[in-house]
Design an enzyme around this catalytic site. Structure first.
Site, PDB file in Angstrom:
ATOM      1  CD  GLU A  90      -2.742  -1.060   2.523  1.00 43.36           C
ATOM      2  OE1 GLU A  90      -2.724  -0.059   3.261  1.00 43.36           O
ATOM      3  OE2 GLU A  90      -3.398  -2.086   2.758  1.00 43.36           O
ATOM      4  CB  CYS A 103       2.602   7.419   3.367  1.00 45.02           C
ATOM      5  SG  CYS A 103       2.838   6.121   4.560  1.00 45.02           S
ATOM      6  CB  CYS A 110       5.824  -5.430   9.456  1.00 39.70           C
ATOM      7  SG  CYS A 110       7.027  -4.667  10.564  1.00 39.70           S
ATOM      8  CB  CYS A 114       3.210  -2.981  16.524  1.00 40.46           C
ATOM      9  SG  CYS A 114       4.964  -2.592  16.385  1.00 40.46           S
ATOM     10  CB  CYS A 117       0.531  -2.173  13.415  1.00 42.00           C
ATOM     11  SG  CYS A 117       1.069  -1.985  11.722  1.00 42.00           S
ATOM     12  CB  CYS A 329       0.028   1.440   5.821  1.00 42.06           C
ATOM     13  SG  CYS A 329       0.193   2.414   4.346  1.00 42.06           S
TER      14      CYS A 329
HETATM   15  N1  SAH Z   1       7.506   0.345  10.913  1.00 39.40           N
HETATM   16  C1  SAH Z   1       7.678   1.741  11.030  1.00 39.40           C
HETATM   17  C2  SAH Z   1       7.000   2.520   9.937  1.00 39.40           C
HETATM   18  C3  SAH Z   1       5.673   2.050   9.474  1.00 39.40           C
HETATM   19  S1  SAH Z   1       4.336   2.228  10.602  1.00 39.40           S
HETATM   20  C4  SAH Z   1       7.230   2.214  12.403  1.00 39.40           C
HETATM   21  O1  SAH Z   1       6.637   1.449  13.121  1.00 39.40           O
HETATM   22  O2  SAH Z   1       7.528   3.354  12.722  1.00 39.40           O
HETATM   23  C5  SAH Z   1       3.994   3.950  10.468  1.00 39.40           C
HETATM   24  C6  SAH Z   1       3.403   4.581  11.719  1.00 39.40           C
HETATM   25  O3  SAH Z   1       2.030   4.171  11.884  1.00 39.40           O
HETATM   26  C7  SAH Z   1       4.116   4.196  12.985  1.00 39.40           C
HETATM   27  O4  SAH Z   1       4.316   5.325  13.809  1.00 39.40           O
HETATM   28  C8  SAH Z   1       3.158   3.230  13.611  1.00 39.40           C
HETATM   29  O5  SAH Z   1       3.369   3.092  14.983  1.00 39.40           O
HETATM   30  C9  SAH Z   1       1.823   3.847  13.231  1.00 39.40           C
HETATM   31  N2  SAH Z   1       0.653   2.972  13.344  1.00 39.40           N
HETATM   32  C10 SAH Z   1       0.539   1.670  13.028  1.00 39.40           C
HETATM   33  N3  SAH Z   1      -0.718   1.222  13.278  1.00 39.40           N
HETATM   34  C11 SAH Z   1      -1.405   2.272  13.745  1.00 39.40           C
HETATM   35  C12 SAH Z   1      -2.754   2.449  14.188  1.00 39.40           C
HETATM   36  N4  SAH Z   1      -3.625   1.442  14.203  1.00 39.40           N
HETATM   37  N5  SAH Z   1      -3.126   3.687  14.598  1.00 39.40           N
HETATM   38  C13 SAH Z   1      -2.244   4.732  14.599  1.00 39.40           C
HETATM   39  N6  SAH Z   1      -0.976   4.617  14.205  1.00 39.40           N
HETATM   40  C14 SAH Z   1      -0.548   3.404  13.785  1.00 39.40           C
HETATM   41 FE1  SF4 Z   2       5.778  -3.042  11.657  1.00 35.54          FE
HETATM   42 FE2  SF4 Z   2       3.413  -1.913  12.053  1.00 35.54          FE
HETATM   43 FE3  SF4 Z   2       5.095  -2.155  14.077  1.00 35.54          FE
HETATM   44 FE4  SF4 Z   2       5.654  -0.395  12.115  1.00 35.54          FE
HETATM   45  S1  SF4 Z   2       3.920  -0.318  13.540  1.00 35.54           S
HETATM   46  S2  SF4 Z   2       7.058  -1.884  13.075  1.00 35.54           S
HETATM   47  S3  SF4 Z   2       4.795  -1.523  10.368  1.00 35.54           S
HETATM   48  S4  SF4 Z   2       4.155  -3.856  12.956  1.00 35.54           S
END
Ligand code: SAH
Ligand code: SF4
Length: 341
Positions: A90, A103, A110, A114, A117, A329
């Site tokens: 995406e 973006c 990944c 997390c 996410c 994303c």
């Molecule tokens: N892996 C990297 C970059 C991709 S995620 C990282 O974690 O920083 C991009 C951003 O989106 C990160 O700050 C992540 O914590 C945030 N993110 C992921 N899922 C989310 C959600 N459900 N609500 C708000 N922010 C989210």
């Molecule tokens: Fe990976 Fe999502 Fe965690 Fe970023 S926020 S490191 S994309 S699992």
């Protein structure tokens, strides 16, 4: 097969000269690459012999747009793109007053897991090549017919877990797409050794760190990477980065109702970053299907931000773009694979 779009101008010149072609042919090919050519047949000023050679020995990475969702609220466009091997990623195009920002994704999925996410929930398939990161920008720019001014690596995947390809991408971006380092931001979940390496490179691009909790116990629950690199080590690396580069760091903090949005959390966060060259981006967490997290209330968000400001910490509540299209994303891909879009 050689991945043509991942080569620098010098590497391409060396490759074609070594293969028996004149040097100026390399410039012609490179110009086509910067224009975003997706097929060798478009390269009309090349002799047939060279086009055949390229077709037989090299390939042009593409990111083909297969779905597009446009926000009715603010015009944010979310793309689902397909790669040469059928994998989906995406990219999101956002309109700000200072221009268009894209973006982009750094990996298919990944490994970091997390819990809030959507990408983290879908697992990991593979790293993206440098050319596939460039191709996302070219496809979106071609689709919207406008120049893209800024790039953030905040899509699917962890950029510092695909470090070499991302560093090559950064070095190619100014030349191939005309976007300077100052207009790029990388977001990481906190892979500490890479933050040190990145700081030592002294690049002009921005760094964003996803923090999301001020205590180890809390952070380890939502971000498993914290068990490997706890907050103390992470903050030390961040301070090294700001000291070494003189650049401000951004901390991302997604406010989750009843998890990390209490006044005590705000105070602890404030103490953690006090005196640091930084900015805190407070984001309402995006509710992901299958996760039980809810956004903090507007009052809690405002109080949290206010507490940080009182402590002299630079913080803002970020405007959410594309709220009506699941712009965080990983969600479009998940829905697409379930057959919902
Ligand atoms: N892996 C990297 C970059 C991709 S995620 C990282 O974690 O920083 C991009 C951003 O989106 C990160 O700050 C992540 O914590 C945030 N993110 C992921 N899922 C989310 C959600 N459900 N609500 C708000 N922010 C989210
Ligand atoms: Fe990976 Fe999502 Fe965690 Fe970023 S926020 S490191 S994309 S699992």
């Amino acid at each position: 097969m050689i991945d043509l779009r991942s080569m620098t101008r010098d590497e391409l010149t060396r490759y074609l000269v070594d293969s028996g072609f004149e040097k100026y042919r390399a410039s012609q090919v490179y110009n086509w690459l910067t224009k975003g050519a997706t097929d060798f047949s478009e390269m009309t000023n090349l002799p047939e012999r060279l086009r055949r050679f390229l077709r037989e020995h090299t390939y042009l990475a593409t990111a083909r747009i297969v779905r597009r969702q446009v926000s009715k609220i603010d015009g944010t466009v979310k793309y689902l793109m397909q790669l040469y091997d059928g994998e989906y990623i995406e990219s999101v195009l956002m309109r700000y007053h200072h221009g268009l920002s894209i973006c982009i994704s750094a990996q298919v999925g990944c490994k970091m897991g997390c819990t809030f996410c959507a990408t983290g929930k879908s697992g990991y398939a593979r790293d993206l090549t440098t050319s596939e990161m460039l191709a996302q920008i070219m496809s979106a720019s071609d689709d919207c017919g406008e120049r893209i001014a800024n790039v953030v690596l905040m899509g699917m995947g962890e950029p510092f877990d695909n470090y070499e390809n991302v560093m090559r991408f950064l070095s190619l971006l100014p030349d191939t797409v005309g976007i300077g380092m100052r207009h790029i931001t990388i977001s990481t979940c906190g892979i500490v050794p890479r933050i040190y390496e990145f700081a030592d490179r002294m690049l002009q691009c921005g760094l964003s760190v996803s923090l999301h909790a001020p205590h180890d116990e809390q952070r380890s629950m939502t971000m498993p990477i914290n068990r490997r690199y706890p907050i103390g080590e992470l903050m030390q690396a961040c301070r090294y980065y700001t000291d070494k580069t003189g650049r401000r760091i951004t901390f991302e903090y997604a406010l989750i109702d009843g998890v990390n949005d209490s006044d005590e959390s705000a105070r602890a966060l404030g103490r953690l970053v006090q005196g640091m060259l930084c900015h805190i981006n407070l984001i309402p967490v995006n509710t992901v299907t299958g996760a039980r997290y809810q956004k903090s209330t507007t009052e809690r968000r405002t109080a949290f931000c206010h507490r940080l400001s009182e402590m002299g910490v630079n913080a803002t509540v970020r405007r959410t773009l594309g709220a009506d299209i699941d712009a965080s994303c990983g969600q479009l891909k998940r829905n697409f694979e379930k057959g919902d879009v």
